[in-house]
Scaffold this active site. Structure first.
Site, PDB file in Angstrom:
ATOM      1  N   ARG A 116     -35.319  -1.606  23.710  1.00  0.00           N
ATOM      2  CA  ARG A 116     -35.515  -1.874  25.133  1.00  0.00           C
ATOM      3  C   ARG A 116     -34.292  -2.828  25.807  1.00  0.00           C
ATOM      4  O   ARG A 116     -34.235  -3.126  26.923  1.00  0.00           O
ATOM      5  CB  ARG A 116     -36.764  -3.083  25.079  1.00  0.00           C
ATOM      6  CG  ARG A 116     -36.614  -4.097  24.135  1.00  0.00           C
ATOM      7  CD  ARG A 116     -37.928  -5.172  24.430  1.00  0.00           C
ATOM      8  NE  ARG A 116     -37.999  -6.396  23.207  1.00  0.00           N
ATOM      9  CZ  ARG A 116     -38.247  -6.511  21.884  1.00  0.00           C
ATOM     10  NH1 ARG A 116     -38.514  -5.191  21.686  1.00  0.00           N
ATOM     11  NH2 ARG A 116     -38.095  -7.586  21.451  1.00  0.00           N
ATOM     12  N   TYR A 117     -33.189  -3.214  24.718  1.00  0.00           N
ATOM     13  CA  TYR A 117     -32.264  -3.868  25.092  1.00  0.00           C
ATOM     14  C   TYR A 117     -30.873  -2.913  25.231  1.00  0.00           C
ATOM     15  O   TYR A 117     -29.907  -3.381  25.804  1.00  0.00           O
ATOM     16  CB  TYR A 117     -31.850  -5.069  23.944  1.00  0.00           C
ATOM     17  CG  TYR A 117     -32.860  -6.142  23.985  1.00  0.00           C
ATOM     18  CD1 TYR A 117     -33.396  -6.755  25.103  1.00  0.00           C
ATOM     19  CD2 TYR A 117     -33.562  -6.425  22.725  1.00  0.00           C
ATOM     20  CE1 TYR A 117     -34.306  -7.821  24.907  1.00  0.00           C
ATOM     21  CE2 TYR A 117     -34.664  -7.268  22.528  1.00  0.00           C
ATOM     22  CZ  TYR A 117     -34.951  -8.015  23.851  1.00  0.00           C
ATOM     23  OH  TYR A 117     -35.809  -8.891  23.574  1.00  0.00           O
ATOM     24  N   ILE A 118     -30.912  -2.008  24.670  1.00  0.00           N
ATOM     25  CA  ILE A 118     -29.763  -0.989  24.659  1.00  0.00           C
ATOM     26  C   ILE A 118     -30.053   0.341  25.416  1.00  0.00           C
ATOM     27  O   ILE A 118     -31.100   0.617  25.697  1.00  0.00           O
ATOM     28  CB  ILE A 118     -29.302  -0.453  23.207  1.00  0.00           C
ATOM     29  CG1 ILE A 118     -30.569   0.307  22.537  1.00  0.00           C
ATOM     30  CG2 ILE A 118     -28.949  -1.940  22.527  1.00  0.00           C
ATOM     31  CD1 ILE A 118     -30.233   0.886  21.179  1.00  0.00           C
TER      32      ILE A 118
END
Length: 856
Positions: A116-118
């Site tokens: 979800r962060y990259i």
């Protein structure tokens, strides 16, 4: 009598049948649908689904990896974790996925951030090479709701570029990554009918020995090494990693080797971030060269990798080699290019066909003929009838679909019909058609041009990272740290590392071999152990090296209890461990009267005192071992005397009788050797040294020990001649002119610096270690004027001065180039001492060589 259960056989038969079917189904599923890549696009199924899903979502912007993973689950029957891991692996290979955010570190092994962060998107290379829905074959997804590609139409040897690992049921695959540009060059060579060779190339760089690569097929292997350099006398730095290893792996293996005593280090630091930097600090008494070899021998700084090119061809796993895979990929690319051209030709011809129909329809005002027609069928018939007189030049017959398209032309388009523009459009289409036909007729040339275009667009920053070298074989016993103290009890015949109350002999490594000699003339080689019984009356205990021809043993022994006395010189190059060898004689009562071990083939003189005997005129004689040839250990030797010997005393220490050692330098592995590999440096003996001079103006004299390393690039690497002046031509940036100096080096192991200028832009132009050299100075244009080149005899130009001297100004004019000419000289080789002629080891008492001189 036991009654048989009629259900037993039926039940067992059913279970075995089910087991066989289920196992084969499972094995086929794992091999075909999970673990092994397709030879054509180079993807495992999960990778193919990720790429297809990314193409679906492609809009030029980054997408959250979590979104891509969620979209991929429409096609993939497994969970999101396996998709995320596979996607991170593709992204870290820096070819198909343009990444943003923390995607992990291939050097340290740190994992990527959560999905979800990259973010990610396809690279331009992937968009151009991997996808084409017109040439893609499709199949239903696992749940039947969607279509997914059977193979992506990849027009590039992607499998070899990325490499792959996978474990199936009963088989596995391991294909190493190769260089982008080298793959394209190989494909072009194949298309042109030329030979090609392919070797792996890794993102982590390092060194690679491919001498046993065997074209990447089963049974081959490569050896990968970290790049280790010496920054100073007490510091080593690892700047590149061997393939498949991280900095954590290397540090753990180095610490374990240090704990086991294989290497000796002070401390280790990991400064790795965007590039690898592992600092290894050494103790003052530790050799950096030896430590580098030990790191390769005992840690993960060197790894052996066995490739295994198993791929799916059609629907079957096959074992191929790298060349076969490249040829199949290239042939597949050619077939895809042909298919694309054929599709393009068809579309162009269809475009030309309908444009021609449109012109006929508008120019001949056929649309007026349908104004009074009342039914649709009559409309179609009227148009068909109006077209027939004008369609003979068309490429194909007019179909009902063509007529339906004509009826859909808007009035606005008809009213704006421009004949000139139409003719230009038709001409352009015909030009394109001719070009496509030409490409189809010259398909191989077109494919070569396609590869060259791909290389031009995407190959600029993809130079080879891994340096190919042939590795030298490191003898672990020579580089292991002497981490054990060795003791012996000569009277009782025990040796080992635990006998601390007995006589200390030397430090050794726990992987060394120990050679022992006893008074009875026997020899045995054993491993280092805490305590080993050899036998009473030990004479000599030492570390033994295999193939050691320099250590020579000089002996005088008696054959049997009252037999004659013989002398011999021999070396021990190969043995079987824990085996007794009788070097004197196997007759009972045989023994050594004299024994010496000589590390450099020394030959001493001894005095032999005979027991009183009326038949002997002299009971004392001198024997010179230098007059005796070095033979094999099993030879009987030469007869000394048949009379009883009272004792043997050393009269005079000896000198080496071995020839000066010829030393070569192998530039491939950057090591010295005595095996004739590389360029001959000369004959070495005693205190002879090797001279090295680097570009920083540092000269160093090192021994000719075969363990020395020479990883730097040197201006000079040759045998040092103490009386030979060194000439240095350098540019002084402070004074903006060239200088020349000549000097002699001191016989010291310390680095000797001879570059006077410390300005960062000063540089050494040339260093010469030869007499009668000349320098041609080619001048640069100065204010439009040209000056004729000048030739200078260096020996006459400047005298020999001190190493710290600045030297003389070489020229006051601007210099374009300085060309050095060194006359060829033949080095006078020192003559090798002649060996004793081979003698018969079975000389009888009457035929003695030395004993005859003393008989009455």
């Amino acid at each position: 009598m036991i009654e048989e259960n009629p259900h037993d056989s039926e039940s067992l038969k059913k279970v075995s049948g089910l087991y066989k079917d289920w196992f084969l189904d499972y094995a086929s599923y794992v091999i075909l649908d999970r673990a092994i890549p397709s030879v054509y696009d180079g993807f495992k199924p999960v990778q193919r689904r990720i790429m297809h899903s990314m193409r679906e979502l492609e809009d030029g912007r980054y997408n959250k990896v979590a979104n891509i993973v969620g979209n991929t689950m429409k096609y993939h029957p497994h969970g999101d974790a396996s998709i995320t891991d596979a996607m991170v692996q593709i992204g870290q290979k820096e070819l198909l996925i343009d990444t943003q955010g923390n995607w992990g570190n291939i050097y340290t092994g740190d994992s990527a951030a959560a999905a979800r962060y990259i973010e990610a998107r396809l690279t331009p290379f992937a968009l151009e090479v991997v996808f084409n829905p017109k040439t893609t074959e499709w199949a239903k997804s696992y749940d039947g709701r969607n279509n997914e590609p059977i193979d992506l139409p990849v027009k590039f040897p992607l499998l070899l570029a990325q490499g792959v690992e996978g474990i199936g049921v009963g088989l596995s695959t391991k294909i190493l990554p190769h260089n982008f540009n080298e793959l394209i060059n190989a494909s072009i060579s194949y298309l042109k009918g030329k030979k090609f060779e392919l070797y792996p190339d890794f993102i982590t760089a390092g060194f690679l020995d491919v001498s046993e690569y065997n074209d990447g097929q089963r049974g081959g292997k490569v050896r990968a090494r970290a790049r280790i350099t010496q920054t100073d006398k007490h510091t080593l730095v690892i700047s590149e990693l061997p393939y498949s290893k991280t900095t954590s792996d290397l540090i753990d293996s180095i610490l374990k080797a240090n704990e086991k005593g294989k290497i000796k280090i002070k401390k280790i630091e990991d400064n790795t971030s965007d590039s690898v930097e592992i600092l290894i600090h050494l103790h003052n008494d530790v050799s950096p060269d030896k430590t580098i070899d030990a790191l390769y021998a005992f840690t993960d700084c060197q790894v052996t990798i066995s490739p295994n090119a198993c791929v799916i061809v059609g629907d079957k796993p096959m074992f191929l080699n790298v060349s076969e895979i490249l040829r199949m990929n290239t042939d597949h690319t050619v077939s895809l290019l042909k298919k694309e051209l054929e599709i393009e030709l068809h579309e162009l011809q269809e475009n030309w066909h309908f444009s021609s129909l449109e012109r006929i329809f508008i120019e001949n005002r056929i649309y007026h003929d349908i104004e009074e027609v009342k039914t649709w069928e009559e409309v179609l018939k009227t148009i068909d009838k109006g077209l027939k007189p004008h369609t003979k030049h068309l490429l194909r017959a007019v179909t009902e679909e063509d007529i339906l398209r004509l009826t859909e032309i808007r009035i606005k388009r008809i009213s704006r019909f421009d004949l000139n523009k139409f003719k230009e459009n038709i001409a352009a289409l015909e030009g394109k058609i001719e070009q496509v036909k030409h490409n189809l007729d010259h398909l191989i040339t077109y494919a070569v041009s396609y590869y060259q275009n791909i290389q031009k667009k995407y190959g600029k920053d993809r130079q080879r990272r891994t340096e190919l070298r042939i590795f030298d074989t490191i003898d672990a016993t020579k580089v292991a740290v002497a981490n054990e103290k060795f003791y012996a009890n000569f009277e009782e015949g025990f040796i080992g590392t635990s006998l601390k109350k007995d006589q200390y002999l030397f430090d050794c490594s726990d992987i060394d071999d120990i050679i022992t000699f006893r008074k009875d003339g026997s020899m045995k080689v054993v491993k280092v152990e805490p305590k080993t019984f050899i036998g009473k009356d030990l004479l000599h205990v030492a570390i033994w090296k295999k193939n050691d021809k320099r250590t020579v043993y000089n002996t005088i022994y008696r054959e049997g209890k009252e037999g004659p006395y013989y002398m011999k010189r021999f070396s021990v190059t190969a043995v079987t461990r824990n085996t007794d060898y009788h070097l004197a004689s196997d007759k009972k009562g045989s023994e050594f009267l004299y024994f010496s071990a000589n590390p450099n083939g020394e030959a001493e003189k001894v005095t032999i005192l005979l027991k009183p005997n009326p038949r002997i005129r002299k009971n004392k004689m001198d024997v010179d071992f230098s007059e005796l040839g070095i033979k094999g250990r099993d030879t009987k030797g030469n007869l000394v005397t048949k009379y009883a010997v009272k004792k043997v005393d050393l009269k005079e220490e000896g000198v080496s009788t071995l020839a000066p050692r010829k030393i070569w330098f192998d530039d491939t592995v950057r090591r010295l050797n005595a095996d004739g590999r590389g360029s001959l440096l000369g004959n070495f003996k005693g205190d002879d040294r090797i001279l090295t001079v680097n570009t920083n103006g540092e000269a160093k004299l090192v021994s000719f020990d075969l363990g020395n390393r020479f990883d730097d690039d040197y201006l000079i690497l040759e045998k040092w001649k103490p009386r030979q002046p060194i000439t240095c031509i350098y540019y002084d940036a402070d004074k903006e002119m060239y200088f020349i100096k000549r000097f002699l080096l001191e016989n010291t192991p310390n680095v000797q610096t001879f570059m006077p200028s410390e300005h960062p832009k000063s540089f050494i132009e040339n260093v010469i270690a030869a007499n009668n050299a000349t320098a041609e100075i080619v001048f640069a244009k100065d204010k439009g004027k040209e000056r004729e080149p000048e030739t200078v005899n260096i020996d006459e130009f400047i005298a020999v001065k001190g190493i710290k001297a600045i030297g003389n100004q070489f020229t006051k004019f601007k210099v374009k180039a300085i060309n050095i000419t060194i006359p060829e000289t033949e080095e006078e080789e020192e003559p090798e001492p002649e060996e004793e002629p081979e003698t018969n080891g079975n000389i009888d008492d009457e035929g003695g060589m030395i004993g005859d001189l003393f008989e009455s």
